[in-house]
Scaffold this motif. Structure first.
Motif, PDB file in Angstrom:
ATOM      1  N   GLY A   3      31.882  43.267  48.755  1.00  0.00           N
ATOM      2  CA  GLY A   3      32.275  42.405  47.642  1.00  0.00           C
ATOM      3  C   GLY A   3      33.237  43.023  46.652  1.00  0.00           C
ATOM      4  N   LYS A   4      33.635  44.302  46.867  1.00  0.00           N
ATOM      5  CA  LYS A   4      34.561  44.942  45.909  1.00  0.00           C
ATOM      6  C   LYS A   4      35.954  44.321  45.970  1.00  0.00           C
ATOM      7  CE  LYS A   4      32.342  49.521  45.926  1.00  0.00           C
ATOM      8  NZ  LYS A   4      31.513  49.394  47.144  1.00  0.00           N
ATOM      9  N   LEU A   5      36.370  43.946  47.175  1.00  0.00           N
ATOM     10  CA  LEU A   5      37.680  43.305  47.335  1.00  0.00           C
ATOM     11  C   LEU A   5      37.486  41.931  47.965  1.00  0.00           C
ATOM     12  CD1 LEU A   5      39.986  46.076  48.903  1.00  0.00           C
ATOM     13  CD2 LEU A   5      39.955  45.319  46.520  1.00  0.00           C
ATOM     14  N   GLU A   6      38.244  40.962  47.458  1.00  0.00           N
ATOM     15  CA  GLU A   6      38.265  39.646  48.108  1.00  0.00           C
ATOM     16  C   GLU A   6      39.703  39.310  48.467  1.00  0.00           C
ATOM     17  OE1 GLU A   6      36.111  36.254  46.577  1.00  0.00           O
ATOM     18  OE2 GLU A   6      34.828  37.579  45.391  1.00  0.00           O
ATOM     19  N   PHE A  40      50.996  44.715  40.078  1.00  0.00           N
ATOM     20  CA  PHE A  40      51.397  43.575  40.907  1.00  0.00           C
ATOM     21  C   PHE A  40      50.544  42.346  40.597  1.00  0.00           C
ATOM     22  CE2 PHE A  40      51.847  40.925  44.646  1.00  0.00           C
ATOM     23  CZ  PHE A  40      53.166  41.105  45.027  1.00  0.00           C
ATOM     24  N   GLU A  41      49.231  42.566  40.444  1.00  0.00           N
ATOM     25  CA  GLU A  41      48.370  41.386  40.235  1.00  0.00           C
ATOM     26  C   GLU A  41      48.593  40.766  38.860  1.00  0.00           C
ATOM     27  OE1 GLU A  41      43.975  43.037  39.024  1.00  0.00           O
ATOM     28  OE2 GLU A  41      44.536  43.169  41.126  1.00  0.00           O
ATOM     29  N   LYS A  42      49.245  41.524  37.951  1.00  0.00           N
ATOM     30  CA  LYS A  42      49.543  40.968  36.615  1.00  0.00           C
ATOM     31  C   LYS A  42      50.857  40.196  36.608  1.00  0.00           C
ATOM     32  CE  LYS A  42      46.919  44.297  33.856  1.00  0.00           C
ATOM     33  NZ  LYS A  42      46.878  45.698  34.246  1.00  0.00           N
ATOM     34  N   LEU A  43      51.554  40.128  37.750  1.00  0.00           N
ATOM     35  CA  LEU A  43      52.824  39.387  37.806  1.00  0.00           C
ATOM     36  C   LEU A  43      52.607  37.897  37.579  1.00  0.00           C
ATOM     37  CD1 LEU A  43      54.635  41.192  40.776  1.00  0.00           C
ATOM     38  CD2 LEU A  43      55.056  41.463  38.324  1.00  0.00           C
ATOM     39  N   GLY A  44      51.356  37.446  37.823  1.00  0.00           N
ATOM     40  CA  GLY A  44      50.986  36.112  37.358  1.00  0.00           C
ATOM     41  C   GLY A  44      51.324  34.946  38.263  1.00  0.00           C
ATOM     42  N   PHE A  45      52.005  35.195  39.397  1.00  0.00           N
ATOM     43  CA  PHE A  45      52.276  34.054  40.281  1.00  0.00           C
ATOM     44  C   PHE A  45      51.040  33.763  41.129  1.00  0.00           C
ATOM     45  CE2 PHE A  45      53.634  37.787  42.678  1.00  0.00           C
ATOM     46  CZ  PHE A  45      53.104  37.553  43.941  1.00  0.00           C
ATOM     47  N   PRO A  46      50.933  32.542  41.685  1.00  0.00           N
ATOM     48  CA  PRO A  46      49.763  32.226  42.507  1.00  0.00           C
ATOM     49  C   PRO A  46      49.648  33.235  43.652  1.00  0.00           C
ATOM     50  CG  PRO A  46      51.101  30.267  42.137  1.00  0.00           C
ATOM     51  CD  PRO A  46      51.876  31.422  41.592  1.00  0.00           C
ATOM     52  N   ALA A  47      48.454  33.686  43.921  1.00  0.00           N
ATOM     53  CA  ALA A  47      48.163  34.638  45.008  1.00  0.00           C
ATOM     54  C   ALA A  47      48.583  36.070  44.709  1.00  0.00           C
ATOM     55  CB  ALA A  47      48.760  34.185  46.338  1.00  0.00           C
ATOM     56  N   ALA A  48      49.033  36.381  43.475  1.00  0.00           N
ATOM     57  CA  ALA A  48      49.421  37.771  43.154  1.00  0.00           C
ATOM     58  C   ALA A  48      48.228  38.710  43.322  1.00  0.00           C
ATOM     59  CB  ALA A  48      49.963  37.857  41.729  1.00  0.00           C
ATOM     60  N   LYS A  49      47.056  38.288  42.829  1.00  0.00           N
ATOM     61  CA  LYS A  49      45.870  39.138  42.941  1.00  0.00           C
ATOM     62  C   LYS A  49      45.461  39.284  44.411  1.00  0.00           C
ATOM     63  CE  LYS A  49      41.405  40.315  41.270  1.00  0.00           C
ATOM     64  NZ  LYS A  49      40.208  40.089  40.538  1.00  0.00           N
ATOM     65  N   GLU A  50      45.569  38.188  45.160  1.00  0.00           N
ATOM     66  CA  GLU A  50      45.191  38.214  46.578  1.00  0.00           C
ATOM     67  C   GLU A  50      46.075  39.189  47.365  1.00  0.00           C
ATOM     68  OE1 GLU A  50      44.365  35.211  50.306  1.00  0.00           O
ATOM     69  OE2 GLU A  50      44.487  34.435  48.273  1.00  0.00           O
ATOM     70  N   ILE A  51      47.388  39.164  47.082  1.00  0.00           N
ATOM     71  CA  ILE A  51      48.307  40.070  47.787  1.00  0.00           C
ATOM     72  C   ILE A  51      48.048  41.511  47.364  1.00  0.00           C
ATOM     73  CG2 ILE A  51      50.745  40.708  48.069  1.00  0.00           C
ATOM     74  CD1 ILE A  51      51.283  37.598  47.883  1.00  0.00           C
ATOM     75  N   ALA A  52      47.754  41.728  46.077  1.00  0.00           N
ATOM     76  CA  ALA A  52      47.418  43.081  45.611  1.00  0.00           C
ATOM     77  C   ALA A  52      46.167  43.593  46.332  1.00  0.00           C
ATOM     78  CB  ALA A  52      47.191  43.072  44.100  1.00  0.00           C
ATOM     79  N   ASN A  53      45.153  42.732  46.462  1.00  0.00           N
ATOM     80  CA  ASN A  53      43.921  43.127  47.165  1.00  0.00           C
ATOM     81  C   ASN A  53      44.171  43.347  48.655  1.00  0.00           C
ATOM     82  OD1 ASN A  53      42.168  43.331  45.040  1.00  0.00           O
ATOM     83  ND2 ASN A  53      41.284  41.293  45.273  1.00  0.00           N
ATOM     84  N   MET A  54      45.062  42.527  49.239  1.00  0.00           N
ATOM     85  CA  MET A  54      45.417  42.726  50.644  1.00  0.00           C
ATOM     86  C   MET A  54      46.022  44.121  50.822  1.00  0.00           C
ATOM     87  SD  MET A  54      48.166  40.605  52.974  1.00  0.00           S
ATOM     88  CE  MET A  54      49.616  41.315  52.165  1.00  0.00           C
ATOM     89  N   CYS A  55      46.910  44.505  49.905  1.00  0.00           N
ATOM     90  CA  CYS A  55      47.532  45.825  50.007  1.00  0.00           C
ATOM     91  C   CYS A  55      46.507  46.942  49.761  1.00  0.00           C
ATOM     92  CB  CYS A  55      48.720  45.926  49.056  1.00  0.00           C
ATOM     93  SG  CYS A  55      50.129  44.909  49.603  1.00  0.00           S
ATOM     94  N   ARG A  56      45.558  46.702  48.867  1.00  0.00           N
ATOM     95  CA  ARG A  56      44.466  47.685  48.688  1.00  0.00           C
ATOM     96  C   ARG A  56      43.689  47.848  49.993  1.00  0.00           C
ATOM     97  NH1 ARG A  56      43.699  44.808  43.320  1.00  0.00           N
ATOM     98  NH2 ARG A  56      44.268  46.346  41.711  1.00  0.00           N
ATOM     99  N   PHE A  57      43.474  46.732  50.695  1.00  0.00           N
ATOM    100  CA  PHE A  57      42.774  46.807  51.976  1.00  0.00           C
ATOM    101  C   PHE A  57      43.644  47.517  53.010  1.00  0.00           C
ATOM    102  CE2 PHE A  57      41.678  44.834  56.154  1.00  0.00           C
ATOM    103  CZ  PHE A  57      40.446  45.470  56.308  1.00  0.00           C
TER     104      PHE A  57
END
Length: 299
Positions: free
Chosen positions: A123-126, A246-263
């Motif tokens: 649950g740490k990354l979604e 990156f996740e603060k860039l604010g566009f839709p899915a920014a957080k999701e793409i940041a988490n994808m890169c963390r993964f």
């Protein structure tokens, strides 16, 4: 001569499904039943011209799914999280096909899956567009469908769109913002997935029950930038952006793409050597960009 066994290809007029349908038709070992929502689309008519049986289908309609799978040997399934933009809907679509495949006794399903990141990281990354495919993957196996999951690396095509280099405001150069630090990121052209999947269908005993990570090569963001600079003749620099920024860039899915890169930084299993065996003509990033220079007109 006995008639060929049939493979149903869902999403056959899309990028991934189309690549798979064409590759199977080219290999001539199986016949193809191409499923699409609109049988009059140019892509559908082209598949028909190449020898596919084209049928109307909808992953939300059980009767149409059953009809598409009736009497076939196997199926290729790709679900599109970004189309409904709804994780639950993608899971429902995948489970519907799994249940039908089980009921109708299919011998080999190849599913375009991905890891269930939420479960793997407690649950740490979604990463919703991974997690839903991971859930479907697990369901296929849990009900005993003979299935191979292909986990596809990041598309090189992303560099023509979402990851396209951006002109710098402070000089005559371009920037590439992919939050991977110095960790190599696997990539592949969607056009090269089809031949790899076709090879998997040709060797069921080797791949049933397995997950296969497909990747043409793994490069750091700096190396991707270097290739773009060399091929396009423009200086492209790695912004070195962090996932946090990156996740603060604010566009839709920014957080999701940041988490994808963390993964991706955890180096999920993508097998470059096996991918090249499955598709000896798989393109490098440099070849891909060379062939798609037209997409960068105006840079």
């Amino acid at each position: 001569m006995a008639s060929k066994k049939v493979i149903t290809v869902f999403g056959a007029t899309g990028a991934q499904g189309g690549s798979v349908a064409r590759a199977i038709l080219e290999s001539k070992k199986f016949a193809v039943r191409a499923v699409t929502r609109d049988v009059t689309r140019p892509n559908a008519l082209e598949l028909q011209r190449l020898g596919a049986e084209v049928v109307k289908g909808d992953l939300n309609d059980k009767a149409l799914v059953d009809s598409a799978l009736k009497g076939v040997y196997g199926a290729f399934l790709v679900t599109n999280f970004w189309d409904p933009l709804n994780q639950d809907k993608e899971v429902c679509q995948g489970k519907l096909v799994a249940d039908s495949a089980k009921h109708l006794g299919l011998k080999h399903v190849v599913y375009s899956g991905l890891e269930n990141v939420k479960r793997l990281t407690d649950g740490k990354l979604e990463v919703p567009h991974f997690d839903s495919k991971g859930e479907v993957e697990e369901y296929f196996w849990s009900i005993g469908v003979p299935m191979t999951s292909v986990r596809v690396a990041a598309y090189f095509e992303n560099f023509l769109a979402a990851w396209r280099p951006v002109k710098a405001s402070d000089g005559d150069y371009y920037t590439l913002a992919v939050p991977m630090g110095d960790v190599p990121m696997d990539g592949i052209s969607v056009a090269d997935i089809g031949a790899a999947v076709s090879s998997i269908f040709n060797s069921p005993e080797e791949f049933l029950g397995k997950a296969v990570g497909l990747s043409a090569e793994a490069l750091t963001t700096q190396q991707y930038a270097d290739v773009l600079s060399k091929v396009l003749g423009k200086e492209v620099r790695d912004t070195k952006i962090t996932p946090e920024a990156f996740e603060k860039l604010g566009f839709p899915a920014a957080k999701e793409i940041a988490n994808m890169c963390r993964f991706y930084e955890m180096k999920p299993d993508r097998d470059v050597k096996l991918t090249h065996q499955l598709n000896p003509k798989v393109k490098s990033f440099s070849q891909f960009i060379s062939e798609n220079q037209g997409a960068f007109k105006g840079m």
